[in-house]
Write an enzyme that holds these catalytic residues in place. Structure first.
Site, short mmCIF file in Angstrom:
data_model
loop_
_atom_site.label_atom_id
_atom_site.label_comp_id
_atom_site.label_asym_id
_atom_site.label_seq_id
_atom_site.Cartn_x
_atom_site.Cartn_y
_atom_site.Cartn_z
N SER A 187 0.86 -1.20 0.00
CA SER A 187 0.00 0.00 0.00
C SER A 187 0.89 1.24 0.00
O SER A 187 2.07 1.15 0.38
CB SER A 187 -0.86 0.02 1.27
OG SER A 187 -1.50 1.27 1.44
N TYR A 200 -3.15 -0.73 10.38
CA TYR A 200 -3.09 -1.12 8.96
C TYR A 200 -1.74 -0.72 8.35
O TYR A 200 -1.07 -1.52 7.70
CB TYR A 200 -4.25 -0.46 8.22
CG TYR A 200 -4.26 -0.67 6.73
CD1 TYR A 200 -4.77 -1.85 6.17
CD2 TYR A 200 -3.79 0.31 5.86
CE1 TYR A 200 -4.80 -2.03 4.79
CE2 TYR A 200 -3.83 0.14 4.49
CZ TYR A 200 -4.34 -1.04 3.96
OH TYR A 200 -4.36 -1.21 2.59
P1 NAD Z 1 -11.59 -5.86 -1.11
O1 NAD Z 1 -12.42 -5.67 0.08
O2 NAD Z 1 -12.29 -6.00 -2.40
O3 NAD Z 1 -10.60 -7.07 -0.92
C1 NAD Z 1 -10.06 -7.43 0.33
C2 NAD Z 1 -10.28 -8.91 0.49
O4 NAD Z 1 -9.59 -9.38 1.65
C3 NAD Z 1 -11.72 -9.30 0.71
O5 NAD Z 1 -12.41 -9.48 -0.51
C4 NAD Z 1 -11.58 -10.60 1.47
O6 NAD Z 1 -11.77 -11.70 0.59
C5 NAD Z 1 -10.16 -10.61 1.98
N1 NAD Z 1 -10.15 -10.84 3.42
C6 NAD Z 1 -10.12 -9.95 4.42
N2 NAD Z 1 -10.13 -10.58 5.62
C7 NAD Z 1 -10.18 -11.92 5.35
C8 NAD Z 1 -10.20 -13.08 6.16
N3 NAD Z 1 -10.16 -13.02 7.50
N4 NAD Z 1 -10.28 -14.28 5.53
C9 NAD Z 1 -10.32 -14.38 4.19
N5 NAD Z 1 -10.27 -13.30 3.37
C10 NAD Z 1 -10.20 -12.09 3.96
O7 NAD Z 1 -10.61 -4.59 -1.15
P2 NAD Z 1 -9.26 -4.29 -1.98
O8 NAD Z 1 -9.05 -2.84 -1.82
O9 NAD Z 1 -9.30 -4.89 -3.32
O10 NAD Z 1 -8.15 -5.02 -1.09
C11 NAD Z 1 -7.15 -5.84 -1.64
C12 NAD Z 1 -5.80 -5.44 -1.10
O11 NAD Z 1 -5.46 -4.15 -1.57
C13 NAD Z 1 -5.72 -5.39 0.43
O12 NAD Z 1 -4.51 -5.97 0.87
C14 NAD Z 1 -5.68 -3.90 0.70
O13 NAD Z 1 -5.03 -3.60 1.91
C15 NAD Z 1 -4.90 -3.43 -0.50
N6 NAD Z 1 -5.00 -2.00 -0.76
C16 NAD Z 1 -6.18 -1.45 -1.13
C17 NAD Z 1 -6.25 -0.08 -1.34
C18 NAD Z 1 -7.53 0.57 -1.73
O14 NAD Z 1 -7.60 1.79 -1.75
N7 NAD Z 1 -8.57 -0.16 -2.06
C19 NAD Z 1 -5.10 0.71 -1.21
C20 NAD Z 1 -3.91 0.10 -0.85
C21 NAD Z 1 -3.86 -1.25 -0.62
#
Ligand code: NAD
Ligand code: MG
Length: 295
Positions: A187, A200
């Site tokens: 991130s 986080y």
């Molecule tokens: P998202 O909610 O679509 O995906 C996150 C996923 O994490 C969920 O779909 C879920 O399947 C999984 N998850 C969480 N806890 C879990 C558990 N206990 N057991 C099984 N699965 C679990 O959101 P996203 O933004 O696509 O997130 C994906 C990655 O991107 C994450 O690591 C997040 O930190 C990172 N990220 C996102 C952003 C943003 O702005 N969206 C920015 C930086 C980093």
């Protein structure tokens, strides 16, 4: 992808989002607008033919975009997701089925170390191998102050974002063949913590170092390890506690591009880090953050 020129600003909305909130973990099918994971746009060219990929958090958001791209590049794909996200996983399964593809669904809670080990074994068995690992699942709950972060939240954040990455990689690497690739989702918080995401950001900082350290360890085994560091991307993570109250409306507007990213815009990075042609790239973190200059 489309051959015509695409303006990075005009490609997606740069105005306000409707303020919205769902219970964790959130379903992207109920978001307004539904995140674009490349369902209608990603075109593959066989760059991952013959590969076997496990994507955690593959039901929605960035993981779903990677899963779609990997499949259209020719890989066999399995996704893990939390059982509460079955509807989003079913939607993706139906999309794959319409395209004549198989998608292996492996639901389960990544905060359980035994499940993480079983997940690796099941993925390898169901796919007939495992040579691509996208460790992407994440948990983010914004809180104003350290006093607002419960022990349970801190623990869950670390277990989901960092421990599960450790548990899964530890189980997987021994049987991953040379030319395998591990791609972690870091991130912008890995480098520049948001004040309201202390737990986080700490976990994401650790992922940066874990990625670089594991890459050093695995280099001689021919396994590459890299990470993608997204900035603000429109996903279920953000509307199920990832932002403070009222933080959704202007989400992403503070980037130089003036808008949030969509998961589809990151898929190509995951493919690039997976494909064997980029064989000299390991131990690096690649930003996709609308120009904030952090990664
Ligand atoms: P998202 O909610 O679509 O995906 C996150 C996923 O994490 C969920 O779909 C879920 O399947 C999984 N998850 C969480 N806890 C879990 C558990 N206990 N057991 C099984 N699965 C679990 O959101 P996203 O933004 O696509 O997130 C994906 C990655 O991107 C994450 O690591 C997040 O930190 C990172 N990220 C996102 C952003 C943003 O702005 N969206 C920015 C930086 C980093
Ligand atoms: Mg989800």
């Amino acid at each position: 992808m489309s051959e015509k020129l695409i303006d990075p600003i005009g490609r997606y909305r740069s105005g306000d989002f409707a303020e919205q909130r769902q219970e964790w973990p959130g379903l992207q099918r109920e978001m307004e607008p539904v995140p674009d994971c490349g369902e209608a746009s990603y075109v593959g060219t066989g760059r991952l033919a013959g590969r076997h990929a496990l994507v955690t958090g593959g039901d929605s958001g960035i993981g779903r975009a990677a899963a779609i791209a990997f499949a259209r590049e020719g890989a066999k794909v399995a996704i893990n997701f939390h059982p509460r996200e079955q509807p989003d996983a079913d939607d993706l399964h139906a999309l794959f089925a319409r395209e004549g593809r198989d998608l292996t669904l492996l639901p389960g809670d990544l905060t359980d170390p035994d499940f993480c080990a079983q997940l690796v074994d099941d993925a390898r068995e169901r796919l007939g191998g495992l040579d691509l690992l996208v460790l992407n699942a994440g948990y983010q709950q914004a809180q104003k102050t350290i006093e607002d972060i419960s022990h349970e939240q801190f623990d869950r954040t670390m277990k989901t974002n960092l421990y599960a990455m450790f548990w899964i990689a530890k189980r997987a690497v021994g049987s991953m063949p040379r030319e395998s690739a591990i791609i972690n989702t870091a991130s912008v918080n890995s480098f520049n913590p948001s004040g309201e995401m202390l737990d986080y950001a700490a976990s994401k900082g650790a992922i940066e170092i874990f990625t670089k350290g594991l890459a050093k360890q695995l280099a001689q085994r021919g396994i590459r390890v890299n990470a993608v560091a997204p900035g603000p991307v429109w996903t279920a993570l953000q509307i199920s506690g990832g932002q403070l109250e009222g933080g959704v409306r202007k989400f992403g507007q503070n980037t130089p591009l003036g808008r949030a990213g969509q998961p589809a815009e990151l898929a190509g990075l995951y493919v690039a880090l997976a494909e064997p042609g980029n064989s000299f790239t390991t131990g690096s973190i690649f930003g996709a953050d609308g120009g904030t200059g952090v990664a």
